[in-house]
Structure formats: C-alpha cells, structure tokens
Scaffold this motif. Structure first.
Motif, PDB file in Angstrom:
ATOM      1  N   PHE A   1       0.819  -1.208   0.000  1.00  0.00           N
ATOM      2  CA  PHE A   1       0.000   0.000   0.000  1.00  0.00           C
ATOM      3  C   PHE A   1       0.857   1.264   0.000  1.00  0.00           C
ATOM      4  N   GLU A   2       2.079   1.134   0.498  1.00  0.00           N
ATOM      5  CA  GLU A   2       2.979   2.286   0.593  1.00  0.00           C
ATOM      6  C   GLU A   2       2.256   3.446   1.288  1.00  0.00           C
ATOM      7  N   GLN A   3       2.099   4.588   0.599  1.00  0.00           N
ATOM      8  CA  GLN A   3       1.431   5.743   1.207  1.00  0.00           C
ATOM      9  C   GLN A   3      -0.052   5.811   0.870  1.00  0.00           C
ATOM     10  N   ASP A   4      -0.548   4.823   0.122  1.00  0.00           N
ATOM     11  CA  ASP A   4      -1.956   4.830  -0.268  1.00  0.00           C
ATOM     12  C   ASP A   4      -2.843   4.491   0.921  1.00  0.00           C
ATOM     13  N   SER A   5      -4.115   4.815   0.769  1.00  0.00           N
ATOM     14  CA  SER A   5      -5.097   4.563   1.816  1.00  0.00           C
ATOM     15  C   SER A   5      -6.032   3.447   1.378  1.00  0.00           C
ATOM     16  N   GLY A   6      -6.300   2.504   2.265  1.00  0.00           N
ATOM     17  CA  GLY A   6      -7.216   1.429   1.910  1.00  0.00           C
ATOM     18  C   GLY A   6      -7.092   0.249   2.837  1.00  0.00           C
ATOM     19  N   SER A   7      -7.542  -0.907   2.368  1.00  0.00           N
ATOM     20  CA  SER A   7      -7.534  -2.096   3.212  1.00  0.00           C
ATOM     21  C   SER A   7      -7.459  -3.349   2.356  1.00  0.00           C
ATOM     22  N   ALA A   8      -7.013  -4.430   2.981  1.00  0.00           N
ATOM     23  CA  ALA A   8      -6.928  -5.730   2.320  1.00  0.00           C
ATOM     24  C   ALA A   8      -7.286  -6.809   3.329  1.00  0.00           C
ATOM     25  N   VAL A   9      -8.134  -7.754   2.910  1.00  0.00           N
ATOM     26  CA  VAL A   9      -8.528  -8.874   3.767  1.00  0.00           C
ATOM     27  C   VAL A   9      -8.414 -10.163   2.971  1.00  0.00           C
ATOM     28  N   MET A  10      -7.710 -11.145   3.534  1.00  0.00           N
ATOM     29  CA  MET A  10      -7.556 -12.455   2.890  1.00  0.00           C
ATOM     30  C   MET A  10      -8.093 -13.539   3.808  1.00  0.00           C
TER      31      MET A  10
END
Length: 660
Positions: free
Chosen positions: A269-278
């Motif tokens: 994600f580096e400086q990006d905004s968000g989410s990840a779910v596995m």
C-alpha cells in the motif's frame, strides 16, 4: 454555772463504720478488676483475631506484583505483541517527608525529572498512599544504573526493572491487534464496583483497541503480592519471602493471521489509503486484515504526546481508523457477481445476450457504460469479463432489488460477523422495505420518498447507489463464491491459551451451477487477454491462475469533481479488486479496497496480486505446483509474446460510470 456534759464513744459503732467503708471500697475495687478482666478477655479472646490482623497490617504491607501480560502470536508462532524489560524510577508516597526536596535530589541524578515535575506532583497527590508514582520510565541502562546507585540514600525512591509492551511488527498489526495504554478513570469505572487492584499499579497498561481490548481479561493475568515489614513511619525494614505470592501470567492469544502476508500487504500500500482482507475459503481463517496507512502502536504504550496524536488524528487518510472493518464503500463492479447470481435465481439464463451500444435509456434518463463505444453483444460471462454496465442495466429489474439483496445476504454482504473485536460496520444492501421505512420524511436527510423506483435498481446492480460494504464482507463474499457455496464465516482467533477454536459451516442456498457461471466469468476477467484485469493478474507461478473481478466506485459527483480522475485526492474514485486462487482448486480469497485509487484494474489489482503471491509461495502444496513444468499450451502462449496493454481512455461525459 452549769456543769460540762461528758460523752462516751461506742467502740463497737466506730469499728462497724470502718468495716462498711472497707467493704464498699473493696467491692468497688473488685468490680473494677472484674470489668478490666472482662475487657481484657474481650480484647484477647473475642476480638484478639481482629486486633492481631490490625497489628500485622501496621507491621506488614503487601506490594502488588504485576503479572507478565500474555503474548499475541500469529498462526506460525511469531510474536506480534510481547513484553520487554523496562527500567523505571518510582516514588513511594508514604515514605516521603518533603516531596519537593525529594524531587530536587532525584533531579540532581536524573535531570529530565525537572521537566516532568508538575506531572509528578499531580500524580502523587492523586495516588493512594501505598501506590507508587512513576517519576521516569523506559530509562537507558546508564540512567538506571546512576539512579540505582543513589536510590538507597533518597527516602521513598525505588529504581526497578519492569516489563513494557512491545509490538514487533510496528504498524502491520496496529488496527487488528490494537495497543495498550495507561489506565483512565473510565477504564476503572468499566470494571464495576470492585475493580482489580492491578489497575492502580503505575506499570500496568490496559488494552485500548483490537485484540488487546477484546481479550483484556485473558491477557492480563492475576496480580501477585510481595510481603514487606515496615516500621511506624512506613519505611521498609525487611521482606518476607515466605509471604510472597507470585503473579499468574496472562494467557497467550494465537491469531489466524500470517505475519509475512500481513507485513507484505502493508508494504504494497505504501502511502496509499485502503484495506486488504484475505481468507482461507474453507476454514474462514483470516490470514491478512490490513488497514493503511497505519500507525506505530508502540507510541501509545508509554503515552503519546498530544501533538503527535493530533498529527495522526487530523491526517486526511485516517491512519487511526481500521478501514478493513470500520469503513464501508460502494463495491462498484465487484458487486456484479452478486447481481448475476440474483438474475440466475430469477430464471435468466447465462447464455441470454444483451447488445451494449455504450448506453441504456431508462425512463427519461440515459445510463452509460464505462466503455463509450459499447461492448456489442454479450452474455452473462462476457458481461462479467468486460464489466459491461449496460448488460446489468438491461437485466437487473428482472431480478429486482429484493432478490439482489437476498442473494447478497447469502453471500455475506451487508452482514456483521462475530470477530470479537470492536468497530465492525454492517454496511447496506438496500431493499424496498428499507427505503419505505428509511425515507420517511422525518428529517432533511430522509425526504419523503418511500417508494422504490426501478431506476434505482440500475445503480444497485452495478454496486453504486445506496449500496455500501466493507473489505471484510467483500472477502467473505468472494470466499463463498470460490468454495462452491459454503457459508464460511471469518474468524481471527485460532487459539486462546492451549484451546483450539473449531468452526463448522453450513451450505448456502445457491445452486452450484449458478456459482460456476460467475466463477467462469471471473476466470475470464483475469486470464483472457481482453479481460479487464488481465495485465495485472498474472501471477507467474507455474500453472497457478487467479480469478478476479475489478471495480471502480464513484465517490463524488463528477459534475462537482469536474473529472472522473479528479486532481483532489478526496474526489477520486475508489479502486477495488476481489480475487481467489488457484483458479482450478481455490484456497485463498482476497479483497483489496484502494481509497480514492482511481481504478480497480490499474491500481488495486497489482496490490492484490502481490499479496496473493506471498500466500501461495508459503503454501507447501502450491510450491509443488510452482516447480512443475509449464503445460504446452501455456508455453506456446508465452512464446507468442506479451499481450498489448489495455488502455483505459477516460470518457469526458460526467454521467458515464467509472471504468474498471
């Protein structure tokens, strides 16, 4: 002249008076002695135990010994949250005669004390008599050694070695694991009428968020006590090793998360905004649940400065918010598999075709496809492959919004899951009944419009309008499609102490052949050369293929933002990508939401690919497949050279939906 009278005393009468006085005094004395003996008997025999305890209480005190806090581990036993040694200086209030003089002496040895003088005085005045006050914590070895050398000469000062919480992966687990911090008055009240005495100890830290808060009682352990003998002034004169009760350590919590996958997710994600779910699609174990940007939970353990906290709280990308479960977004075109399944349930066949000229006229309004030139004639599988909006505009009212909602409910969208940590949002997949009750005219935000209009179904069908879901729900949704219809539910806790957690799942009421149709469409998205995610979905791991679906969700009115790819970050579209792998024998499902990331295909899909590769590379069964020879047809395709990039040309018409 009269003669003098002569009197004679009765000796017996005089002796009788004397005897009566002796008897009276003796009786009073005997009564006093009897009363004294009775009181002594009462004190010694009846109340002796009470006063013996009071005497011992004056002679002996007990110091609280805080227990080691339980560790939080990942699924492979890696320590996520543990404890490390910490050196600190304490003040014992009842042993200090002159606080100012004592602080002056400490400042001579430890100059930084002067800067905290006001805080120390406040803490001393507010603390209970035998509760120590922290002067300085987390000292270097040099400072601790210097203070320890002079501590015995300064009354009421202790230099002690303690433990402090440490988070080994920094921000990678910040939101899901949470952090510990100083006990507040609110925390004490939450414990009820008889709060744990451990809460008063200066070194104790209480869980404030995530797993640390949800499992506070299990992680905390039970305090011990050290018996010490004090003189009349409260000064320690001896310790009683036989009277010491050792503390009981807190239980360890083992999570389903994988530290390597989690760390890689935050990294991509580096400086990006968000989410990840596995998820593991068969067990529901959450292997990764990342929210970005994150924060370092170690900042909160000793107390974060107000300035540093404000920097985190005021940053527009909201690093303190757990976006994986605490934020909801329009799912965009990732929702189209759900709409396709609702259509199949309504009797629409997968082979039925719709011509897409680039727009669809409904009522007095024109709805545009993201591809202005249109996709031509498409069936359901190709509508998923190309993410054709017109197909779903044309078909959606044959299913209706209520059937679309019911299908979404079966797949886990708009639902809450018992993750045992706080902050999860439910989101919304609308129904006719929801609109009838919500838009009741009770406020400006709820104007009087209780009727569901067929035109509103068009927006819902492509994952826009009132629809909003979380990244966790998207991962569950993808897992249920991938596993063939098992109602897998997510969970974070693998083990508490030595107790394993097992879950059994029921089947969902969706025919297997319907699920197969959308899986084939997802395969085409990622593996056909003209699929929307082809160029960013190639794993390059032998014969292992990925199935996915792109999505781009409108955030702001294009009229106000001026352009679909607005220059202002908060006006840009969200980019989404959901996927599972391997395509032929699914095991892992993943959802990535990139806040204001413009496009799912171009920006969210590459992040998902990198996260998925870590999980596949760690799996022994996948490793065996990766080293197998590449099939002949795949080798021929590789020899033919790369497929040209698919260029997404922005449409200047502001009414055209975002491209995937």
């Amino acid at each position: 002249m009269s003669e003098p009278s002569i009197f004679f005393e009765d000796v017996n009468e005089k002796q009788g008076t004397f005897h009566r006085r002796i008897f009276l005094m003796g009786g009073l004395t005997a009564l006093g002695i009897f009363a004294l003996q009775g009181q002594l008997a009462l004190l010694q025999l009846v109340q002796g135990g009470k006063y013996k305890k009071l005497s011992a209480a004056n002679q002996f005190n007990f110091r609280i010994l805080p227990p080691p806090r339980g560790q939080i581990l990942d699924r492979n036993g890696n320590v996520i949250a543990g404890n490390r040694p910490s050196f600190r200086v304490l003040l014992i209030r009842n042993e200090i005669e002159d606080l100012d003089q004592t602080l002056d002496q400490i400042s001579y040895v430890l100059p930084q004390t002067e800067a905290n003088r006001r805080r120390i005085v406040r803490d001393v005045s507010q603390s209970q008599r035998f509760v120590p006050t922290v002067v300085a914590s987390d000292l270097s070895w040099e400072d601790f050694s210097r203070v320890n050398l002079y501590a015995s000469e300064i009354p009421g000062v202790q230099a002690v070695m303690d433990e402090i919480r440490v988070y080994h992966y920094g921000g990678a687990f910040a939101h899901v694991v949470g952090y510990v911090s100083k006990v507040s008055e609110k925390d004490v009240k939450a414990e009820g009428e008889n709060p744990d005495s451990l809460l008063l100890h200066p070194s104790f830290r209480i869980g404030k968020q995530g797993v640390e808060k949800a499992f506070e009682k299990q992680l905390r352990g039970v305090a011990g006590a050290q018996k010490i003998e004090v003189n009349a002034r409260g000064n320690i004169v001896a310790e009683d090793p036989n009277g010491t009760k050792p503390p009981t350590p807190g239980e360890d919590i083992t999570l389903t998360l994988d530290a390597e996958i989690q760390a890689r997710a935050l990294e991509v994600f580096e400086q990006d905004s968000g989410s990840a779910v596995m998820l593991d699609i068969h067990t529901g174990e959450i292997l990764c649940m990342t929210s970005a940007p994150a924060f370092d939970p170690n900042l909160f353990v000793s107390g974060i400065s107000s300035k540093a906290y404000r920097l985190l709280a005021d940053y527009e990308r909201l690093p303190l918010l757990d976006k994986a479960i605490g934020s909801t977004f329009a799912p965009g075109s990732t929702f189209k598999m759900n709409t396709a399944l609702a259509l199949l349930a309504a009797g629409v066949t997968a082979e039925e075709r719709v011509h897409c000229p680039g727009s669809y006229r409904f009522g007095n309004r024109t709805f545009y496809c993201h591809k202005k030139s249109g996709h031509g004639s498409v069936d359901m599988r190709h509508a998923l492959k190309y993410s054709c909006d017109v197909y779903f505009y044309h078909m959606c009212n044959r299913a209706g919004v209520d059937r679309i909602h019911d299908t979404a409910h079966k797949l886990g969208l708009g639902e809450l899951f018992d993750l045992e940590i706080a902050g999860e949002k439910k989101g919304l997949v609308p129904t006719t009944e929801w609109k009838r009750t919500y838009f009741d005219g009770s406020s400006r935000l709820r104007p009087k419009d209780p009727k569901w209009h067929p035109g509103e179904t068009l927006s819902v069908a492509i994952g826009q309008g009132y629809t909003n879901v979380s990244a966790l729900q998207l991962a569950v949704y993808t897992a249920r499609i991938a596993n063939g219809g098992k109602a897998v539910t997510p969970h974070l806790i693998k083990k508490i102490g030595a107790v394993d957690k097992n879950v059994v799942f029921k089947p969902i009421d969706i025919p297997a052949e319907h699920l197969q149709v959308v899986r084939e469409g997802m395969y085409m998205v990622s593996n056909d050369a003209d699929g929307t995610a082809y160029r960013n979905s190639q794993l390059n791991l032998g014969d292992i293929k990925l199935c996915g679906k792109t999505g781009t969700a409108q955030v702001h009115s294009y009229d106000n933002a001026k352009t679909r790819k607005a220059s202002i970050w908060k006006f840009k579209d969200h980019g989404l990508f959901v996927c599972y792998a391997p395509a032929d024998n699914p095991k892992y499902a993943l959802a990535v939401v990139l806040e204001h990331g413009v496009g799912g295909a171009a920006f969210a899909a590459p992040k998902a690919r990198e996260i998925m590769k870590v999980a596949l590379l760690k799996d022994p069964a996948m490793q065996a497949r990766i080293v197998r020879p590449v099939p002949v047809e795949d080798a021929a395709a590789a020899a033919a050279g790369p497929v040209p990039d698919i260029v997404d040309v922005p449409n200047p018409d502001p009414t055209i939906p975002p491209a995937d």
